[in-house]
Write a protein that holds these residues in place. Sequence first.
Motif, PDB file in Angstrom:
ATOM      1  N   ALA A 112       0.838  -1.197   0.000  1.00  0.00           N
ATOM      2  CA  ALA A 112       0.000   0.000   0.000  1.00  0.00           C
ATOM      3  C   ALA A 112       0.873   1.246   0.000  1.00  0.00           C
ATOM      4  CB  ALA A 112      -0.923   0.001   1.203  1.00  0.00           C
ATOM      5  N   VAL A 113       0.598   2.137  -0.932  1.00  0.00           N
ATOM      6  CA  VAL A 113       1.251   3.448  -0.963  1.00  0.00           C
ATOM      7  C   VAL A 113       0.256   4.454  -0.414  1.00  0.00           C
ATOM      8  CG1 VAL A 113       2.236   5.251  -2.429  1.00  0.00           C
ATOM      9  CG2 VAL A 113       2.659   2.830  -2.964  1.00  0.00           C
ATOM     10  N   ILE A 114       0.622   5.146   0.666  1.00  0.00           N
ATOM     11  CA  ILE A 114      -0.286   6.129   1.259  1.00  0.00           C
ATOM     12  C   ILE A 114       0.378   7.497   1.279  1.00  0.00           C
ATOM     13  CG2 ILE A 114      -1.459   4.407   2.679  1.00  0.00           C
ATOM     14  CD1 ILE A 114       0.123   5.538   5.091  1.00  0.00           C
ATOM     15  N   ASP A 115      -0.430   8.510   1.050  1.00  0.00           N
ATOM     16  CA  ASP A 115       0.030   9.888   1.210  1.00  0.00           C
ATOM     17  C   ASP A 115      -0.181  10.243   2.675  1.00  0.00           C
ATOM     18  OD1 ASP A 115       0.513  12.570   1.288  1.00  0.00           O
ATOM     19  OD2 ASP A 115      -0.809  13.098  -0.377  1.00  0.00           O
ATOM     20  N   ALA A 116       0.904  10.211   3.433  1.00  0.00           N
ATOM     21  CA  ALA A 116       0.822  10.471   4.872  1.00  0.00           C
ATOM     22  C   ALA A 116       1.008  11.947   5.201  1.00  0.00           C
ATOM     23  CB  ALA A 116       1.879   9.637   5.608  1.00  0.00           C
ATOM     24  N   GLY A 117       1.045  12.790   4.180  1.00  0.00           N
ATOM     25  CA  GLY A 117       1.346  14.197   4.400  1.00  0.00           C
ATOM     26  C   GLY A 117       0.384  14.913   5.307  1.00  0.00           C
ATOM     27  N   ALA A 118      -0.865  14.473   5.350  1.00  0.00           N
ATOM     28  CA  ALA A 118      -1.866  15.160   6.160  1.00  0.00           C
ATOM     29  C   ALA A 118      -2.530  14.208   7.146  1.00  0.00           C
ATOM     30  CB  ALA A 118      -2.919  15.803   5.257  1.00  0.00           C
ATOM     31  N   MET A 119      -1.846  13.150   7.550  1.00  0.00           N
ATOM     32  CA  MET A 119      -2.397  12.210   8.534  1.00  0.00           C
ATOM     33  C   MET A 119      -1.264  11.587   9.334  1.00  0.00           C
ATOM     34  SD  MET A 119      -3.349   8.719   6.448  1.00  0.00           S
ATOM     35  CE  MET A 119      -4.192   9.455   5.071  1.00  0.00           C
ATOM     36  N   ALA A 120      -1.630  10.920  10.400  1.00  0.00           N
ATOM     37  CA  ALA A 120      -0.655  10.178  11.218  1.00  0.00           C
ATOM     38  C   ALA A 120      -1.269   8.820  11.566  1.00  0.00           C
ATOM     39  CB  ALA A 120      -0.296  10.983  12.474  1.00  0.00           C
ATOM     40  N   GLN A 121      -1.910   8.705  12.768  1.00  0.00           N
ATOM     41  CA  GLN A 121      -2.441   7.403  13.182  1.00  0.00           C
ATOM     42  C   GLN A 121      -3.594   6.908  12.303  1.00  0.00           C
ATOM     43  OE1 GLN A 121      -1.741   9.922  15.194  1.00  0.00           O
ATOM     44  NE2 GLN A 121      -0.648   9.210  17.034  1.00  0.00           N
ATOM     45  N   THR A 122      -4.273   7.793  11.616  1.00  0.00           N
ATOM     46  CA  THR A 122      -5.362   7.355  10.735  1.00  0.00           C
ATOM     47  C   THR A 122      -4.846   6.497   9.593  1.00  0.00           C
ATOM     48  OG1 THR A 122      -6.592   9.353  11.301  1.00  0.00           O
ATOM     49  CG2 THR A 122      -7.294   8.188   9.316  1.00  0.00           C
TER      50      THR A 122
END
Length: 429
Positions: A112-122
């Motif tokens: 899975a590739v996720i854009d973590a730029g605007a999230m953390a634990q979610t």
Amino acid sequence: MVKALLLAAVASGQGKTTVTAALARKLVRLGRRVRVFKCGPDFIDPMLLERASGAPVRSLDLWMVGKELCSLQLAQAAAEADVILIEGVMGLYDGTPSSADLAREFGVPVMAVIDAGAMAQTAGALVLGLRDYGPVEMAGVIANRVASEGHAKMVATSLRDIPLFATLPKQARSLPERHLGLVLPGEVNDIDQLLDELADQLVFDQAAWDSLRPVDLGAAPAATQTEPLLAGKTIAIARDAAFMFIYPANLDTLRALGATLKFFSPLADETVPAEADAVYLPGGYPELHAAQLSQAGNWQASIRAAHAAGMPIVAECGGMMAVADTLADQSGTVWKMAGLLPGAVAMQPRLAGLGSQGLPTPQGILRGHTFHYSKLATDVAPAAYTSKHPSAIQGEAWYRAGSLSASYFHAYFPSNPAASAALFLRSVI
């Protein structure tokens, strides 16, 4: 047995191509033999991934390409490589069939590739949902646009039993884009430096990599023999910065059909080769080169002469735009084109066509896709229409003007070699 991953995301725009390119380049620099594939219809991403990996990139799609050819391509790659990376299309479960369907069909685990730029634990909720909805086998996560080591730890903790495989920080420089997708690699002067920078920035968990299970993709099945329906024929193919959207598999199919391929450049004002029996004008970016094409008098005269002589001409999307009467670029400036297909093409601010489609022919369905930002206004009545997949709703118009076949539809020739051959013969659909 080979290590294989399908890199997928929750949606487009998460950085799948950037991450896949960075991972491919990093593995190549570590001495691995890497083969990359792209899910679904696409021309631009495979060019970048080929540059990153140093090996040809082919399409995988259970409908357009078909299970048999997908299996053949994967098995051949497994015999030649240490690692296979497959970049998904759109979101993991988007499309019929989806990237998840492909992963399950061939037993390939998902990264899975996720854009973590605007999230953390979610991030954990997102990834667990991606895994369990299908479900799919989730090998791990690559988090894109990570701000700091602390941010990465929060993401990793949220994933519970799924490993954080790698992180990529927010990039000071990103891969440039335009209306049809990424800018072509050949247009970025320092593309290899940029790919190396991305590979250097990819923080890689070696233990997680070592724990990846190998995938058995089977032995390569015997390829079916193609009847040489184009034996003795020479097909002239436009290939330059205005005409480059062509599946490598289409060229392979034409050669397997017995054709000799001769490339030429309309942008360089080259004429249709004298030895040509047919012409193939693939898609590309004619709207970016409309001024130059409008002034290419030798090219225009030669394609008009070929048309007048009854030579089969196949014009796909950008190829069709270049043989209409006029082309209005994104600024609204109108340029004179070759004039084989009566009508005017104009660029639109929004996407005008997208998706998998099939063209009915006497030889059966010829599969492919459409993706364009322009519209054609013409009084020419369509000779046929494609059918959208899977809805079966009417799709793109297929025009016939003398010996010209033209449409926004991009055909995938291996899906029906006999129908593809017929396009380039004087007896056509």
